[in-house]
Design an enzyme around this catalytic site. Structure first.
Site, mmCIF file in Angstrom:
data_model
loop_
_atom_site.group_PDB
_atom_site.id
_atom_site.type_symbol
_atom_site.label_atom_id
_atom_site.label_comp_id
_atom_site.label_asym_id
_atom_site.label_seq_id
_atom_site.Cartn_x
_atom_site.Cartn_y
_atom_site.Cartn_z
ATOM 1 N N VAL A 287 0.556 -1.301 -0.034
ATOM 2 C CA VAL A 287 -0.041 0.131 -0.132
ATOM 3 C C VAL A 287 0.765 1.214 -0.074
ATOM 4 O O VAL A 287 0.540 2.413 -0.699
ATOM 5 C CB VAL A 287 -0.898 0.150 1.271
ATOM 6 C CG1 VAL A 287 -1.665 1.428 1.248
ATOM 7 C CG2 VAL A 287 -1.986 -1.292 0.985
ATOM 8 N N CYS A 288 2.039 1.064 0.708
ATOM 9 C CA CYS A 288 2.759 2.354 0.776
ATOM 10 C C CYS A 288 3.224 2.982 -0.449
ATOM 11 O O CYS A 288 2.955 4.327 -0.277
ATOM 12 C CB CYS A 288 3.942 2.036 1.787
ATOM 13 S SG CYS A 288 3.845 1.391 3.371
ATOM 14 N N PRO A 289 3.766 2.580 -1.349
ATOM 15 C CA PRO A 289 4.175 2.991 -2.588
ATOM 16 C C PRO A 289 3.211 3.826 -3.287
ATOM 17 O O PRO A 289 3.257 4.744 -3.826
ATOM 18 C CB PRO A 289 4.793 2.075 -3.485
ATOM 19 C CG PRO A 289 4.132 0.631 -2.987
ATOM 20 C CD PRO A 289 4.164 0.907 -1.529
ATOM 21 N N GLU B 230 0.572 5.267 -2.050
ATOM 22 C CA GLU B 230 0.356 6.475 -1.080
ATOM 23 C C GLU B 230 1.503 7.543 -1.397
ATOM 24 O O GLU B 230 1.311 8.918 -1.948
ATOM 25 C CB GLU B 230 0.444 6.293 0.330
ATOM 26 C CG GLU B 230 -0.741 5.490 0.657
ATOM 27 C CD GLU B 230 -0.767 5.516 2.462
ATOM 28 O OE1 GLU B 230 -2.199 5.996 2.926
ATOM 29 O OE2 GLU B 230 0.182 5.301 3.099
ATOM 30 N N LEU B 231 2.930 7.217 -1.541
ATOM 31 C CA LEU B 231 3.856 8.121 -1.722
ATOM 32 C C LEU B 231 3.574 8.636 -3.112
ATOM 33 O O LEU B 231 3.845 9.853 -3.513
ATOM 34 C CB LEU B 231 5.241 7.350 -1.414
ATOM 35 C CG LEU B 231 5.720 7.432 -0.324
ATOM 36 C CD1 LEU B 231 5.303 6.536 0.726
ATOM 37 C CD2 LEU B 231 7.255 7.365 -0.152
#
Length: 211
Positions: free
Chosen positions: A50-52, A54-55
């Site tokens: 999920v993190c990339p 969001e970035l």
């Protein structure tokens, strides 16, 4: 502990730029010294799932934040070196190549622990005869909006699987700026260009009657 209405912690943290430069950032000073609002968002780990998304979503909205005099800063407990490796990994391989805002490397967890956003719990283990951590000791998806005086005017924390809606933070910045400039308050679902209202009974009654 909530920091809404309070000064953001005065703590300096290592950071990594998209050019591979390691430097120090004090989020409070970024707001106060530069007379900017700051959006600081925490994510659990580099090289995850999920993190990339969001970035990249914050990067895509970066011009909109900058237009509103908002500095965007990402953050996790990974080291600066791991950040740099991720920044050099192509987007089609799960990387964040193309992200240009700074990313905090709070590897000693001083700021994350002060904010109380770590997924960890210290428990006594009788077999080991020691206090051990339960959890990964990484951060939840916490987001802070900080005004030009260093005061936190919004904070939210999502569990690990739940990605953020970046547009909502633009709306919150617009609403807070409207309050700063006009002294009115912003009702539910307010967006730029819609009616706000005076913070008194007459103002509420007038707004409800017309909506």
């Amino acid at each position: 502990m909530s920091f809404v209405g309070k000064k953001f912690p005065n703590i300096e943290v290592n950071a990594m730029s998209d050019l591979g430069d390691t430097f120090k950032i004090n989020v409070l000073n970024e707001a106060v010294d530069n007379k900017k609002k700051v959006l600081l968002f925490w994510y659990p780990k580099d090289f995850t799932f999920v993190c990339p998304t969001e970035l990249h979503a914050f990067q895509e909205a970066l011009a909109e934040f900058e237009k509103r005099n908002v500095k965007v800063i990402g953050a996790s407990c990974d080291t600066a070196e791991v950040h740099f490796a991720w920044l050099n990994t192509p987007k089609n391989n799960g990387g964040i190549e193309g992200v240009t805002y700074p990313i905090l490397a709070d590897s000693n967890r001083n700021l994350a622990r002060t904010l109380g956003i770590l997924d960890s719990n210290e428990v006594y283990d009788e077999v080991a005869d020691a206090y051990l951590l339960e959890g990964d000791d990484v951060t939840f998806r916490a987001t802070y909006l900080i005004d030009e005086t260093g005061k936190v005017f919004h904070e939210s924390i999502n569990d690990m699987p739940l990605g953020r809606n970046v547009k909502e933070y633009l709306r919150l910045v617009d609403a807070y700026t409207h309050v700063q400039q006009h002294g009115e308050v912003c009702p539910a679902n307010w967006e730029e260009g819609k009616d706000a209202m005076n913070a008194d009974r007459k103002g509420v009654a007038s707004y409800l009657a017309s909506h």
